[in-house]
Design a protein around this motif. Structure first.
Motif, PDB file in Angstrom:
ATOM      1  N   HIS A 165      68.025  10.936  16.087  1.00  0.00           N
ATOM      2  CA  HIS A 165      67.409  10.634  14.801  1.00  0.00           C
ATOM      3  C   HIS A 165      68.449  10.223  13.769  1.00  0.00           C
ATOM      4  CE1 HIS A 165      64.556  11.078  11.466  1.00  0.00           C
ATOM      5  NE2 HIS A 165      63.620  11.037  12.412  1.00  0.00           N
ATOM      6  N   GLU A 197      69.792  16.089   9.176  1.00  0.00           N
ATOM      7  CA  GLU A 197      69.123  17.379   9.012  1.00  0.00           C
ATOM      8  C   GLU A 197      68.032  17.589  10.053  1.00  0.00           C
ATOM      9  OE1 GLU A 197      69.506  15.227   6.387  1.00  0.00           O
ATOM     10  OE2 GLU A 197      71.135  16.278   5.382  1.00  0.00           O
ATOM     11  N   TYR A 198      67.379  16.494  10.476  1.00  0.00           N
ATOM     12  CA  TYR A 198      66.345  16.602  11.507  1.00  0.00           C
ATOM     13  C   TYR A 198      66.966  17.036  12.831  1.00  0.00           C
ATOM     14  CZ  TYR A 198      62.833  15.374  14.952  1.00  0.00           C
ATOM     15  OH  TYR A 198      61.957  15.421  15.994  1.00  0.00           O
ATOM     16  N   LYS A 199      68.076  16.458  13.160  1.00  0.00           N
ATOM     17  CA  LYS A 199      68.736  16.814  14.413  1.00  0.00           C
ATOM     18  C   LYS A 199      69.177  18.275  14.396  1.00  0.00           C
ATOM     19  CE  LYS A 199      72.317  15.298  17.579  1.00  0.00           C
ATOM     20  NZ  LYS A 199      73.374  14.342  17.848  1.00  0.00           N
ATOM     21  N   ALA A 200      69.750  18.722  13.280  1.00  0.00           N
ATOM     22  CA  ALA A 200      70.180  20.115  13.161  1.00  0.00           C
ATOM     23  C   ALA A 200      68.979  21.061  13.233  1.00  0.00           C
ATOM     24  CB  ALA A 200      70.950  20.320  11.867  1.00  0.00           C
ATOM     25  N   TRP A 201      67.886  20.702  12.540  1.00  0.00           N
ATOM     26  CA  TRP A 201      66.690  21.536  12.564  1.00  0.00           C
ATOM     27  C   TRP A 201      66.109  21.609  13.971  1.00  0.00           C
ATOM     28  CZ3 TRP A 201      61.651  20.621  13.957  1.00  0.00           C
ATOM     29  CH2 TRP A 201      60.736  21.617  13.640  1.00  0.00           C
ATOM     30  N   THR A 202      66.042  20.473  14.657  1.00  0.00           N
ATOM     31  CA  THR A 202      65.481  20.441  16.006  1.00  0.00           C
ATOM     32  C   THR A 202      66.331  21.255  16.974  1.00  0.00           C
ATOM     33  OG1 THR A 202      64.596  18.249  15.554  1.00  0.00           O
ATOM     34  CG2 THR A 202      64.675  18.918  17.846  1.00  0.00           C
ATOM     35  N   ASP A 203      67.656  21.131  16.874  1.00  0.00           N
ATOM     36  CA  ASP A 203      68.537  21.924  17.734  1.00  0.00           C
ATOM     37  C   ASP A 203      68.290  23.418  17.523  1.00  0.00           C
ATOM     38  OD1 ASP A 203      69.771  19.778  18.995  1.00  0.00           O
ATOM     39  OD2 ASP A 203      71.386  19.663  17.518  1.00  0.00           O
ATOM     40  N   ASN A 204      68.212  23.829  16.262  1.00  0.00           N
ATOM     41  CA  ASN A 204      67.992  25.242  15.954  1.00  0.00           C
ATOM     42  C   ASN A 204      66.612  25.701  16.425  1.00  0.00           C
ATOM     43  OD1 ASN A 204      68.598  27.794  14.771  1.00  0.00           O
ATOM     44  ND2 ASN A 204      67.269  27.235  13.077  1.00  0.00           N
ATOM     45  N   PHE A 205      65.587  24.893  16.163  1.00  0.00           N
ATOM     46  CA  PHE A 205      64.228  25.258  16.556  1.00  0.00           C
ATOM     47  C   PHE A 205      64.114  25.420  18.072  1.00  0.00           C
ATOM     48  CE2 PHE A 205      59.967  24.126  17.953  1.00  0.00           C
ATOM     49  CZ  PHE A 205      59.201  25.031  17.233  1.00  0.00           C
ATOM     50  N   THR A 206      64.654  24.470  18.825  1.00  0.00           N
ATOM     51  CA  THR A 206      64.540  24.546  20.280  1.00  0.00           C
ATOM     52  C   THR A 206      65.329  25.724  20.845  1.00  0.00           C
ATOM     53  OG1 THR A 206      66.313  22.909  20.494  1.00  0.00           O
ATOM     54  CG2 THR A 206      64.057  22.103  20.614  1.00  0.00           C
ATOM     55  N   TRP A 228      63.167  28.795  20.041  1.00  0.00           N
ATOM     56  CA  TRP A 228      61.970  28.764  20.869  1.00  0.00           C
ATOM     57  C   TRP A 228      62.303  29.112  22.318  1.00  0.00           C
ATOM     58  CZ3 TRP A 228      60.311  26.036  25.140  1.00  0.00           C
ATOM     59  CH2 TRP A 228      58.956  26.138  25.431  1.00  0.00           C
TER      60      TRP A 228
END
Length: 92
Positions: free
Chosen positions: A54, A58-67, A70
């Motif tokens: 992306h 910030e989207y990449k950092a958020w996605t890494d943290n979320f996954t 999860w």
């Protein structure tokens, strides 16, 4: 017409949140048995995700943290592979 679209969008977004989080509790206080309570004889579950790289950092950092969170919560070994958009078609 605009009000109808807004209400439909809110309804769809609300439904998506309920489905994605899906944490329902029993109203009578009974405990619900989960898979984490039982001993594991199965091999660990794994999930590989290919995501386009992306342009918003910030989207990449958020996605890494979320996954990561999860994967720990659901006991799934999660591999998230970031692919540049120019390479995405070749990788599929």
């Amino acid at each position: 017409m605009l009000r109808t679209r807004v209400l439909k969008s809110i309804g769809i977004a609300s439904f998506a949140l309920v489905v994605s989080f899906g944490n329902l509790s029993c109203s009578d206080g009974d405990e619900v048995a989960t898979d984490k309570d039982e001993p594991k004889d199965e091999p660990p579950r794994a999930l590989n995700i290919m995501q386009w790289d992306h342009f918003v950092p910030e989207y990449k950092a958020w996605t890494d943290n979320f996954t990561e969170v999860w994967g720990k919560d659901t006991d799934v070994k999660l591999t998230l592979e970031w692919v540049d958009s120019a390479e995405l078609v070749n990788r599929l």
